[in-house]
Design an enzyme around this catalytic site. Structure first.
Site, PDB file in Angstrom:
ATOM      1  N   GLY A  62       0.765  -1.236   0.000  1.00  8.67           N
ATOM      2  CA  GLY A  62       0.000   0.000   0.000  1.00  8.67           C
ATOM      3  C   GLY A  62       0.795   1.285   0.000  1.00  8.67           C
ATOM      4  N   TRP A  64       2.233   3.051  -2.430  1.00  5.25           N
ATOM      5  CA  TRP A  64       1.855   4.027  -3.457  1.00  5.25           C
ATOM      6  C   TRP A  64       0.478   4.613  -3.188  1.00  5.25           C
ATOM      7  CZ3 TRP A  64       3.642   2.857  -9.136  1.00  5.25           C
ATOM      8  CH2 TRP A  64       5.039   2.928  -9.195  1.00  5.25           C
ATOM      9  N   ASP A  82      -4.487  -5.957  -6.023  1.00 11.28           N
ATOM     10  CA  ASP A  82      -3.297  -6.786  -5.848  1.00 11.28           C
ATOM     11  C   ASP A  82      -3.739  -8.219  -5.589  1.00 11.28           C
ATOM     12  OD1 ASP A  82      -0.097  -5.980  -5.057  1.00 11.28           O
ATOM     13  OD2 ASP A  82      -0.765  -8.013  -4.603  1.00 11.28           O
ATOM     14  N   ASP A  98      -6.071 -11.631  -8.836  1.00  5.47           N
ATOM     15  CA  ASP A  98      -4.993 -11.726  -9.816  1.00  5.47           C
ATOM     16  C   ASP A  98      -5.381 -10.928 -11.053  1.00  5.47           C
ATOM     17  OD1 ASP A  98      -3.054 -12.428 -11.659  1.00  5.47           O
ATOM     18  OD2 ASP A  98      -3.035 -14.548 -11.101  1.00  5.47           O
ATOM     19  N   ASP A 123       3.023  -0.923  -9.892  1.00  4.88           N
ATOM     20  CA  ASP A 123       4.254  -1.374  -9.238  1.00  4.88           C
ATOM     21  C   ASP A 123       4.302  -2.904  -9.254  1.00  4.88           C
ATOM     22  OD1 ASP A 123       6.658  -0.649  -8.018  1.00  4.88           O
ATOM     23  OD2 ASP A 123       5.860  -0.882  -6.001  1.00  4.88           O
ATOM     24  N   LYS A 163       6.557   0.455 -13.090  1.00  8.93           N
ATOM     25  CA  LYS A 163       7.858  -0.163 -12.811  1.00  8.93           C
ATOM     26  C   LYS A 163       8.161  -1.181 -13.902  1.00  8.93           C
ATOM     27  CE  LYS A 163       8.230  -3.068  -9.294  1.00  8.93           C
ATOM     28  NZ  LYS A 163       8.324  -3.409  -7.861  1.00  8.93           N
TER      29      LYS A 163
END
Length: 208
Positions: A62, A64, A82, A98, A123, A163
Site C-alpha cells: 500500500g 503508493w 493486488d 490476480d 508497481d 515499474k
C-alpha cells in the site's frame, strides 16, 4: 525445525533492514519504501492533483496508494488491486485478485465505472526465480497488461507510471509508450536499489 536461510536470502535481509528508506518508512509508520519512490517521481513530474481518480495496480502493501491519498485529498479516488491482501487505507477502494485473470479485470473495470481515470500506476512484479530468461518475460507481461489498462480507462492527457525491469522487450515497450503519450521519462528514484534492474517509466499527456 525451520528451514535454514540461504546465503543470498540472508544477504538480502541484512541489506533490506540496513536500507535507509526501509528504516525511514518504519519510523514514519509507512506501508513500504515504495512511498518514497513515488514521492520523488511526484516532485519531478507532478502527476497528482487534488480530486483526481487513480488506479493502483500491484498495490500491496500500500505504499503508493498511501502516498497518492496525500496528494489527491478527500475529493479524489483510488481504485487499487493486488493478488495479495492489503490492510485498508481511507480513500482507497481495494480489490484483491490476480489482475491477469479476466474476471478480476472486469471487477476492477466495474469499480472504475464510467468515469475516466487521471493516473494509472503499476508497481506490479512477478515472483522472481532468479533466472532472467524466465523473470523478464513474466515482468514484461505484467507491464503490457498495465498499458492495456491505460487504453481502457485513462482520460485524454492522463498519466501513467510503471515499474519496468530492463531486459529483453524493454526498448519495444518504451517505444509503444512513446507512441501513446506526449512526454515520456525513465526514472531511477533514489529509493530504488542500485543493483536492481528496475526503472520507472513516467508518461504524461495521454493521446487517447
Amino acid at each position: 525445525m525451520g528451514k535454514k536461510r540461504s546465503a543470498s536470502s540472508s544477504r538480502w535481509l541484512a541489506e533490506h533492514f540496513k536500507d535507509q528508506f526501509v528504516q525511514k518508512a518504519h519510523k514514519q509508520k509507512l506501508r513500504s519504501r515504495a512511498y518514497f519512490k513515488l514521492d520523488e517521481i511526484q516532485q519531478s513530474d507532478r502527476l497528482f492533483r487534488p480530486g483526481m481518480t487513480v488506479v493502483d495496480l500491484g498495490a500491496a502493501p500500500g505504499g503508493w496508494s498511501q502516498y497518492a491519498v496525500t496528494q489527491i485529498g478527500n475529493q479524489g479516488r483510488i481504485i487499487a488491486c493486488d493478488i495479495l491482501d492489503m490492510n485498508p487505507i481511507v480513500g482507497v477502494d481495494f480489490l484483491q485478485g490476480d489482475f491477469r485473470e479476466v474476471s478480476v479485470l472486469n471487477a476492477l473495470l466495474a469499480r472504475v465505472g464510467d468515469e475516466m481515470v487521471d493516473v494509472v500506476m503499476s508497481d506490479m512484479a512477478p515472483n522472481f526465480s532468479g533466472m532472467p530468461s524466465v523473470d523478464i518475460p513474466r515482468a514484461m507481461y505484467l507491464v503490457e497488461l498495465a498499458l492495456d489498462m491505460c487504453r481502457q480507462v485513462l482520460a485524454p492527457k492522463g498519466s501513467f507510471v510503471v515499474k519496468v525491469f530492463q531486459g529483453e522487450g524493454f526498448d519495444d515497450y518504451l517505444r509503444d509508450i512513446r507512441s501513446m503519450f506526449t512526454t515520456v521519462k525513465v526514472r531511477k528514484p533514489e529509493a530504488s536499489r542500485d543493483r536492481s534492474r528496475e526503472v520507472y517509466i513516467v508518461a504524461t499527456g495521454y493521446k487517447g
